[in-house]
Design a protein around this motif. Structure first.
Motif, short mmCIF file in Angstrom:
data_model
loop_
_atom_site.label_atom_id
_atom_site.label_comp_id
_atom_site.label_asym_id
_atom_site.label_seq_id
_atom_site.Cartn_x
_atom_site.Cartn_y
_atom_site.Cartn_z
N ARG A 14 0.83 -1.21 0.00
CA ARG A 14 0.00 0.00 0.00
C ARG A 14 0.86 1.25 0.00
N LYS A 15 1.90 1.27 0.81
CA LYS A 15 2.78 2.44 0.89
C LYS A 15 3.41 2.75 -0.46
N GLN A 16 3.90 1.72 -1.15
CA GLN A 16 4.52 1.95 -2.46
C GLN A 16 3.48 2.34 -3.50
N ARG A 17 2.31 1.74 -3.44
CA ARG A 17 1.23 2.10 -4.36
C ARG A 17 0.92 3.58 -4.23
N GLU A 18 0.79 4.03 -3.00
CA GLU A 18 0.48 5.44 -2.76
C GLU A 18 1.64 6.34 -3.16
N ALA A 19 2.88 5.89 -2.91
CA ALA A 19 4.05 6.69 -3.29
C ALA A 19 4.13 6.88 -4.80
N LEU A 20 3.66 5.88 -5.55
CA LEU A 20 3.67 5.98 -7.01
C LEU A 20 2.45 6.73 -7.54
N GLY A 21 1.53 7.07 -6.64
CA GLY A 21 0.35 7.81 -7.04
C GLY A 21 -0.75 6.97 -7.65
N TYR A 22 -0.71 5.65 -7.42
CA TYR A 22 -1.75 4.77 -7.93
C TYR A 22 -2.87 4.66 -6.92
N ASN A 23 -4.10 4.58 -7.42
CA ASN A 23 -5.16 4.16 -6.52
C ASN A 23 -5.21 2.63 -6.62
N ARG A 24 -6.01 2.02 -5.80
CA ARG A 24 -6.03 0.56 -5.76
C ARG A 24 -6.47 -0.03 -7.10
N GLU A 25 -7.42 0.61 -7.74
CA GLU A 25 -7.91 0.09 -9.03
C GLU A 25 -6.82 0.13 -10.10
N ASN A 26 -6.01 1.22 -10.11
CA ASN A 26 -4.91 1.30 -11.09
C ASN A 26 -3.94 0.14 -10.90
N LEU A 27 -3.51 -0.06 -9.65
CA LEU A 27 -2.53 -1.11 -9.38
C LEU A 27 -3.11 -2.48 -9.71
N ALA A 28 -4.35 -2.71 -9.34
CA ALA A 28 -4.97 -4.01 -9.62
C ALA A 28 -4.99 -4.27 -11.13
N GLU A 29 -5.33 -3.27 -11.89
CA GLU A 29 -5.36 -3.43 -13.35
C GLU A 29 -3.97 -3.71 -13.90
N ALA A 31 -1.39 -4.96 -12.40
CA ALA A 31 -0.87 -6.24 -11.93
C ALA A 31 -1.77 -7.41 -12.35
N ASP A 32 -2.86 -7.09 -13.03
CA ASP A 32 -3.79 -8.12 -13.52
C ASP A 32 -4.33 -8.97 -12.37
N ILE A 33 -4.79 -8.28 -11.32
CA ILE A 33 -5.48 -8.95 -10.21
C ILE A 33 -6.75 -8.17 -9.90
N SER A 34 -7.66 -8.77 -9.19
CA SER A 34 -8.91 -8.08 -8.89
C SER A 34 -8.69 -7.02 -7.80
N ASN A 35 -9.49 -5.99 -7.89
CA ASN A 35 -9.41 -4.91 -6.91
C ASN A 35 -9.70 -5.42 -5.50
N SER A 36 -10.68 -6.30 -5.37
CA SER A 36 -11.02 -6.81 -4.03
C SER A 36 -9.90 -7.70 -3.48
N PHE A 37 -9.24 -8.47 -4.34
CA PHE A 37 -8.12 -9.30 -3.90
C PHE A 37 -6.97 -8.41 -3.43
N LEU A 38 -6.68 -7.35 -4.18
CA LEU A 38 -5.63 -6.42 -3.77
C LEU A 38 -5.97 -5.77 -2.44
N ALA A 39 -7.22 -5.39 -2.25
CA ALA A 39 -7.64 -4.80 -0.97
C ALA A 39 -7.40 -5.78 0.17
N ASP A 40 -7.73 -7.05 -0.04
CA ASP A 40 -7.50 -8.07 0.98
C ASP A 40 -6.00 -8.23 1.29
N ILE A 41 -5.17 -8.19 0.24
CA ILE A 41 -3.72 -8.29 0.43
C ILE A 41 -3.22 -7.10 1.25
N GLU A 42 -3.65 -5.91 0.87
CA GLU A 42 -3.18 -4.70 1.58
C GLU A 42 -3.61 -4.69 3.04
#
Length: 112
Positions: A14-29, A31-42
């Protein structure tokens, strides 16, 4: 993966995602993973496979060691330090903005 470690891993992601200026949906897309899965990981609620680790590592420009353990061997980037050592500090904000934009660009280009 112990729960405390999963939370720490999620926090690093999460810290690196935010440092790069990505929202969760951007990163999920990217990284080719679902937004809800990424939220669970974070949140540290779910673990993930080596394949997902590789995807996140690539997109976040982080080593797998850092994501998993919070440590990594320092790469020799002295040439970058040398190039920047004479730069006036007033240019640091623009340099940071430029670097963030570049990292986003190469991440997106690698995805395609």
């Amino acid at each position: 993966m112990p729960e405390t470690n999963a939370r720490e891993i999620g926090a690093r992601i999460r810290k690196q995602r935010e440092a790069l200026g990505y929202n969760r949906e951007n990163l999920a897309e990217l990284a080719d993973i679902s937004n809800s899965f990424l939220a669970d990981i974070e949140r540290g609620e779910r673990g993930f496979s080596v394949a997902y680790l590789g995807r996140l590592s690539r997109v976040l420009c982080l080593s797998a060691d850092y994501i998993l353990f919070g440590k990594e061997q320092a790469a020799d980037i002295s040439f970058v330090t040398d190039m920047l050592s004479g730069l006036d500090e007033k240019y640091f904000p623009q340099l940071e903005e430029l670097l963030r934009a570049y990292l986003k660009t190469i991440t997106v280009a690698e995805k395609d």
